[in-house]
Design a protein around this motif. Structure first.
Motif, PDB file in Angstrom:
ATOM      1  N   VAL A   1      10.725 -32.887  24.770  1.00  0.00           N
ATOM      2  CA  VAL A   1      11.452 -33.874  25.573  1.00  0.00           C
ATOM      3  C   VAL A   1      12.950 -33.636  25.377  1.00  0.00           C
ATOM      4  O   VAL A   1      13.414 -33.481  24.237  1.00  0.00           O
ATOM      5  N   TYR A   2      13.708 -33.589  26.466  1.00  0.00           N
ATOM      6  CA  TYR A   2      15.139 -33.295  26.360  1.00  0.00           C
ATOM      7  C   TYR A   2      15.964 -34.297  27.163  1.00  0.00           C
ATOM      8  O   TYR A   2      15.475 -34.919  28.119  1.00  0.00           O
ATOM      9  N   ASN A   3      17.232 -34.436  26.761  1.00  0.00           N
ATOM     10  CA  ASN A   3      18.173 -35.315  27.460  1.00  0.00           C
ATOM     11  C   ASN A   3      19.582 -34.778  27.255  1.00  0.00           C
ATOM     12  O   ASN A   3      20.036 -34.637  26.123  1.00  0.00           O
ATOM     13  N   LEU A   4      20.249 -34.462  28.344  1.00  0.00           N
ATOM     14  CA  LEU A   4      21.628 -33.982  28.319  1.00  0.00           C
ATOM     15  C   LEU A   4      22.493 -34.970  29.095  1.00  0.00           C
ATOM     16  O   LEU A   4      22.198 -35.289  30.252  1.00  0.00           O
ATOM     17  N   GLY A   5      23.551 -35.468  28.454  1.00  0.00           N
ATOM     18  CA  GLY A   5      24.451 -36.404  29.109  1.00  0.00           C
ATOM     19  C   GLY A   5      25.890 -35.936  29.037  1.00  0.00           C
ATOM     20  O   GLY A   5      26.328 -35.394  28.020  1.00  0.00           O
ATOM     21  N   ILE A   6      26.631 -36.127  30.118  1.00  0.00           N
ATOM     22  CA  ILE A   6      28.063 -35.808  30.166  1.00  0.00           C
ATOM     23  C   ILE A   6      28.771 -37.008  30.784  1.00  0.00           C
ATOM     24  O   ILE A   6      28.449 -37.428  31.899  1.00  0.00           O
TER      25      ILE A   6
ATOM     26  N   ASN B   1      23.601 -37.044  33.983  1.00  0.00           N
ATOM     27  CA  ASN B   1      22.482 -37.074  33.042  1.00  0.00           C
ATOM     28  C   ASN B   1      21.343 -36.185  33.553  1.00  0.00           C
ATOM     29  O   ASN B   1      20.954 -36.252  34.718  1.00  0.00           O
ATOM     30  N   LEU B   2      20.835 -35.327  32.657  1.00  0.00           N
ATOM     31  CA  LEU B   2      19.702 -34.468  32.970  1.00  0.00           C
ATOM     32  C   LEU B   2      18.655 -34.674  31.885  1.00  0.00           C
ATOM     33  O   LEU B   2      18.931 -34.482  30.698  1.00  0.00           O
ATOM     34  N   SER B   3      17.463 -35.090  32.292  1.00  0.00           N
ATOM     35  CA  SER B   3      16.414 -35.374  31.315  1.00  0.00           C
ATOM     36  C   SER B   3      15.074 -34.880  31.834  1.00  0.00           C
ATOM     37  O   SER B   3      14.920 -34.565  33.014  1.00  0.00           O
TER      38      SER B   3
ATOM     39  N   GLN C   1       9.789 -30.474  33.788  1.00  0.00           N
ATOM     40  CA  GLN C   1      10.034 -31.650  34.613  1.00  0.00           C
ATOM     41  C   GLN C   1      11.504 -32.041  34.444  1.00  0.00           C
ATOM     42  O   GLN C   1      12.010 -32.079  33.319  1.00  0.00           O
ATOM     43  N   TYR C   2      12.182 -32.322  35.548  1.00  0.00           N
ATOM     44  CA  TYR C   2      13.617 -32.635  35.447  1.00  0.00           C
ATOM     45  C   TYR C   2      13.958 -33.880  36.265  1.00  0.00           C
ATOM     46  O   TYR C   2      13.350 -34.167  37.306  1.00  0.00           O
ATOM     47  N   LEU C   3      14.941 -34.610  35.775  1.00  0.00           N
ATOM     48  CA  LEU C   3      15.512 -35.761  36.466  1.00  0.00           C
ATOM     49  C   LEU C   3      17.023 -35.668  36.302  1.00  0.00           C
ATOM     50  O   LEU C   3      17.553 -35.824  35.200  1.00  0.00           O
TER      51      LEU C   3
END
Length: 379
Positions: free
Chosen positions: A50-55, A69-71, A80-82
């Motif tokens: 599970v991943y979460n990238l935020g800027i 936000n990319l999660s 799977q991407y959001l």
């Protein structure tokens, strides 16, 4: 210009295939670009990652993107991407969700039919949409990649099942600002409505484009351009692309026609400029000028190639006035032509008056063989 300490903390256990990663990147200012508060988290959860990238902010003097936000998760060769972007009030403005899946021949990208938002508007997506990016330069294959919203549509489809088949891109009342609002700062990069069809060929090797597109009510950086009609064909000779580009409305009347052979880099174009308002060009001038008035006219013939074009003809200034922002100086009453020759640009008693009617006279040449490198012989 400024850099704050980045931190990466990670823990991996091979026995249980456990991973925990946390990274922070508080602030980086490089020239006019700012990247603020980047955070990355990745954890294993049962049999998936599970991943979460935020800027918090990407910003320059030309654009600004807030709250990125990319999660998602990774499992069984699928990602799977959001992807989400919030506005300055932390209201959701963009959302793209879907799946990346590994194929034996490449990677498949698809969108969630219920997960697309562009500039606050919810778009519908066909359920079986896909774009396959094939390995070993076999090309790109698109199937039922159709986005719709309230009469607007963007459809992308390969014309057949072959790996590197041409791809049709069709627009119906598609608003450009649906995409350009992503990078809006003080002014919108572009707006307008696109109708028509284009076809892309040899995408991964030597991209070629044919089509018939009408961009109506086009604006660039808040400058009204007009209606832009673009036709590109490839019917007479396989290696030659013929173009007809017509700009009308807002006092503009410009017609460009001719051909280009990319195989031998050979241009053959003609531009008939009855009227090109200086106000139209303001948006392309990167805020170097303001208060433009008057228009340009003339005829140009363009030959040679893209690397070293040869331009011949004349462009006349008609009651042109403008303010050069770097000098905070206003110039007016520009009514002379400039000449384009094989050697470059020539001025002959080219007169400019300042705001107090003091006159400057310019004579001589700007010498160039490629319009990238210049020598000056001016008085």
């Amino acid at each position: 210009k400024n850099f704050e300490t980045a931190s990466i903390k990670a823990n991996y256990k091979s026995e249980t295939d456990y991973l925990n990663l946390q990274a922070t990147f508080p602030n980086l200012i490089y020239g006019a670009n700012t990247i603020k508060n980047v955070s990355l988290q990745a954890d294993t959860d049962s049999n998936k990652l599970v991943y979460n990238l935020g800027i918090e902010k990407l910003q320059s003097d030309k654009y600004q993107i807030n709250q990125i936000n990319l999660s998602g998760d990774v499992i069984d060769d699928k990602i799977q991407y959001l992807f989400q972007i919030l506005d300055s009030d932390k209201k959701q403005q963009y959302q793209i969700s879907g799946e990346l899946a590994a194929l034996e021949t490449g990677t498949r990208i698809s969108l969630d039919p219920n997960g697309l938002m562009l500039n606050y508007d919810t778009w519908t997506v066909t359920a079986d949409n896909s774009i396959d990016i094939l390995t070993q330069s076999q090309g790109i294959k698109a199937k039922n990649f159709i986005l719709e919203n309230n009469g607007s549509q963007l459809a992308i489809n390969s014309i057949n099942e072959a790996a590197n088949a041409p791809i049709d891109v069709e627009f119906k009342n598609f608003e450009i600002e649906s995409l350009t609002h992503i990078i809006k700062k003080d002014s919108l990069l572009a707006r307008g409505k696109i109708n028509g069809k284009a076809q892309l060929r040899d995408i991964t090797t030597d991209l070629k484009f044919v089509g018939d597109l009408l961009i109506s009510d086009l604006e660039v950086m808040n400058s009204k351009v007009g209606n832009l009609d673009v036709k590109v064909t490839n019917t007479r000779r396989e290696d030659t692309y013929n173009a007809l580009i017509i700009l009308t409305e807002n006092g503009n009347d410009v017609r460009v026609f001719g051909g280009y052979n990319p195989k031998i880099d050979a241009l053959r174009l003609q531009a008939n400029i009855k009227s090109l308002q200086l106000l139209t060009l303001q948006g392309f001038a990167n805020q170097t000028i303001s208060n433009p008035s008057g228009y340009l006219s003339g005829d140009l013939k363009i030959s040679g190639g893209l690397a070293a074009p040869k331009i011949n003809g004349e462009v006349k200034f008609n009651e042109v006035g403008l303010t050069v922002n770097a000098l905070n100086a206003t110039f007016k009453n520009i009514n002379q032509p400039i000449l384009f020759t094989d050697e470059g640009i020539r001025f002959n008693q080219f007169q400019i008056a300042d705001s107090e009617n003091n006159k400057l006279s310019l004579n001589g040449r700007i010498l160039t063989s490629n319009y990238s490198d210049f020598k000056f012989n001016l008085r």
